[in-house]
Motif scaffolding. Structure first.
Motif, PDB file in Angstrom:
ATOM      1  N   GLU A 261      39.368  23.063 -11.345  1.00 19.69           N
ATOM      2  CA  GLU A 261      38.618  24.426 -10.693  1.00 19.69           C
ATOM      3  C   GLU A 261      39.336  24.771  -9.508  1.00 19.69           C
ATOM      4  O   GLU A 261      39.222  26.061  -8.956  1.00 19.69           O
ATOM      5  CB  GLU A 261      36.700  24.873  -9.776  1.00 19.69           C
ATOM      6  N   ARG A 262      40.083  23.668  -8.996  1.00 16.85           N
ATOM      7  CA  ARG A 262      40.907  24.433  -7.473  1.00 16.85           C
ATOM      8  C   ARG A 262      42.447  23.139  -7.296  1.00 16.85           C
ATOM      9  O   ARG A 262      43.211  23.430  -6.602  1.00 16.85           O
ATOM     10  CB  ARG A 262      40.513  23.962  -6.347  1.00 16.85           C
TER      11      ARG A 262
ATOM     12  N   GLU B  26      37.545  25.741   2.967  1.00 15.12           N
ATOM     13  CA  GLU B  26      37.679  25.339   1.257  1.00 15.12           C
ATOM     14  C   GLU B  26      38.545  26.937   1.003  1.00 15.12           C
ATOM     15  O   GLU B  26      39.037  27.249  -0.188  1.00 15.12           O
ATOM     16  CB  GLU B  26      36.477  26.151   0.598  1.00 15.12           C
ATOM     17  N   ASN B  27      39.050  27.656   1.771  1.00 12.57           N
ATOM     18  CA  ASN B  27      39.677  28.605   1.432  1.00 12.57           C
ATOM     19  C   ASN B  27      41.337  28.774   1.841  1.00 12.57           C
ATOM     20  O   ASN B  27      42.075  29.452   1.235  1.00 12.57           O
ATOM     21  CB  ASN B  27      39.784  29.731   1.727  1.00 12.57           C
TER      22      ASN B  27
ATOM     23  N   HIS C 286      42.467  25.189  -2.090  1.00 17.00           N
ATOM     24  CA  HIS C 286      43.198  25.330  -3.513  1.00 17.00           C
ATOM     25  C   HIS C 286      44.660  24.997  -3.506  1.00 17.00           C
ATOM     26  O   HIS C 286      45.839  25.247  -2.708  1.00 17.00           O
ATOM     27  CB  HIS C 286      42.817  27.118  -4.440  1.00 17.00           C
TER      28      HIS C 286
ATOM     29  N   ARG D 245      45.673  27.015   1.064  1.00 16.63           N
ATOM     30  CA  ARG D 245      45.894  27.401   0.081  1.00 16.63           C
ATOM     31  C   ARG D 245      47.119  26.692   0.009  1.00 16.63           C
ATOM     32  O   ARG D 245      47.842  26.610   1.223  1.00 16.63           O
ATOM     33  CB  ARG D 245      46.168  29.036  -0.807  1.00 16.63           C
TER      34      ARG D 245
ATOM     35  N   ALA E  80      44.543  16.085  -3.123  1.00 17.78           N
ATOM     36  CA  ALA E  80      42.747  17.078  -4.275  1.00 17.78           C
ATOM     37  C   ALA E  80      41.575  16.710  -3.588  1.00 17.78           C
ATOM     38  O   ALA E  80      40.596  17.639  -3.029  1.00 17.78           O
ATOM     39  CB  ALA E  80      42.844  17.330  -5.240  1.00 17.78           C
TER      40      ALA E  80
ATOM     41  N   THR F 290      48.383  24.347  -5.732  1.00 23.79           N
ATOM     42  CA  THR F 290      49.307  24.758  -6.872  1.00 23.79           C
ATOM     43  C   THR F 290      50.247  23.679  -7.279  1.00 23.79           C
ATOM     44  O   THR F 290      50.861  23.524  -5.723  1.00 23.79           O
ATOM     45  CB  THR F 290      49.236  26.390  -6.473  1.00 23.79           C
TER      46      THR F 290
ATOM     47  N   LYS G 124      45.894  22.864 -10.179  1.00 25.91           N
ATOM     48  CA  LYS G 124      46.209  24.166 -11.277  1.00 25.91           C
ATOM     49  C   LYS G 124      47.766  23.640 -10.720  1.00 25.91           C
ATOM     50  O   LYS G 124      48.727  23.742 -10.534  1.00 25.91           O
ATOM     51  CB  LYS G 124      46.035  25.452 -11.347  1.00 25.91           C
TER      52      LYS G 124
END
Length: 258
Positions: A96-97, A46-47, A71, A49, A65, A73, A99
């Motif tokens: 929320e995660r 969950e951490n 997260h 990137r 996702a 991007t 973008k």
């Protein structure tokens, strides 16, 4: 709005963006191919990137996702794509995660050195070239981080002149699978997997959805030469694929940073 003050290139760019905004995917691929590539990647939490470079409207990003933590991007040059990307993320309650941001892979990417666990890019690395992308993006990955991209590749050492000339005119960096793997290794990755995208990634998921969009586009822009040329180009590309698909296609390349 009058287009008199726009250059032809700007107008055509807007047409291209509008056309592909109507498609779930802006290049060949499928949820199944995305998930197959994902199956070769581990240690995501969950951490984690993750960056999807050249994300388009996020067809593949949303699949990612929904199947991994962390997260994500998404980065794309076209603001309209990013608007749709963020709308899609919200529709799936992923905002929320997940973008989307506007940015160009031609310029410095907005990520810190060794900050990413995974870099993803489907049908987009050709914009700067496979070799350049592999080298430049490496510094953003943590040690043991993964990269997964699709890239146009030759399946045979020789091919008919018509299709070779077409690709060399449009993407001179197209090359054989062994050459691409060697470039990946030279850029600092351990190649962990590669596979050819199935034919339905082109026919069912990319070309077939374009037909109704093309019909509507030609009706909306009746008499517009740039719009007609855009559709003619897409149809020509499809006809070449149907004729020469045994010689080329997209290959998913997955590697781990050394």
């Amino acid at each position: 709005m009058s287009n008199e003050n726009k250059t032809i290139s700007q107008f055509e760019l807007n047409l291209i963006c509008e056309y592909f905004s109507n498609l779930e995917r802006q290049g060949p691929g499928s949820p199944e191919a995305t998930l197959k590539a994902l199956s070769f990647i581990d240690n995501l939490t969950e951490n984690s990137r993750i960056a999807d470079i050249g994300c388009g409207t996020g067809g593949q990003t949303m699949v990612l996702a929904q199947n991994i933590p962390g997260h994500i991007t998404g980065l794309d040059l076209f603001p309209d794509f990013i608007t749709l990307f963020n709308r899609n993320a919200g529709r799936l309650s992923l905002q929320e995660r997940v973008k989307g941001i506007v940015g160009s892979m031609e310029e410095a990417l907005p990520f810190k050195k060794e900050s990413l666990d995974l870099i993803w890019s489907e049908g987009a690395i050709y914009n700067i070239g496979f070799e350049r992308g592999m080298n430049e993006w490496n510094r953003f990955l943590k040690k043991d981080g993964f990269i997964a991209v699709t890239e146009a590749s030759w399946f045979t050492p020789e091919r008919p002149a018509e299709i070779e000339d077409f690709w060399l005119a449009n993407y001179p960096e197209i090359d054989t699978i062994p050459t691409k793997i060697a470039q990946m290794e030279k850029a600092g990755y351990i190649p962990t997997a590669h596979f050819i995208l199935p034919e339905n990634c082109w026919t069912e998921h990319f070309y077939a959805p374009q037909f109704p969009v093309q019909e509507a586009f030609l009706k909306e822009y009746a008499g517009n030469e740039a719009a007609a040329d855009l559709i003619a180009g897409q149809r020509h590309e499809e006809s070449l694929y149907n004729k020469y698909k045994e010689y080329y296609g997209y290959v998913f390349y997955i590697g781990q940073k050394r």
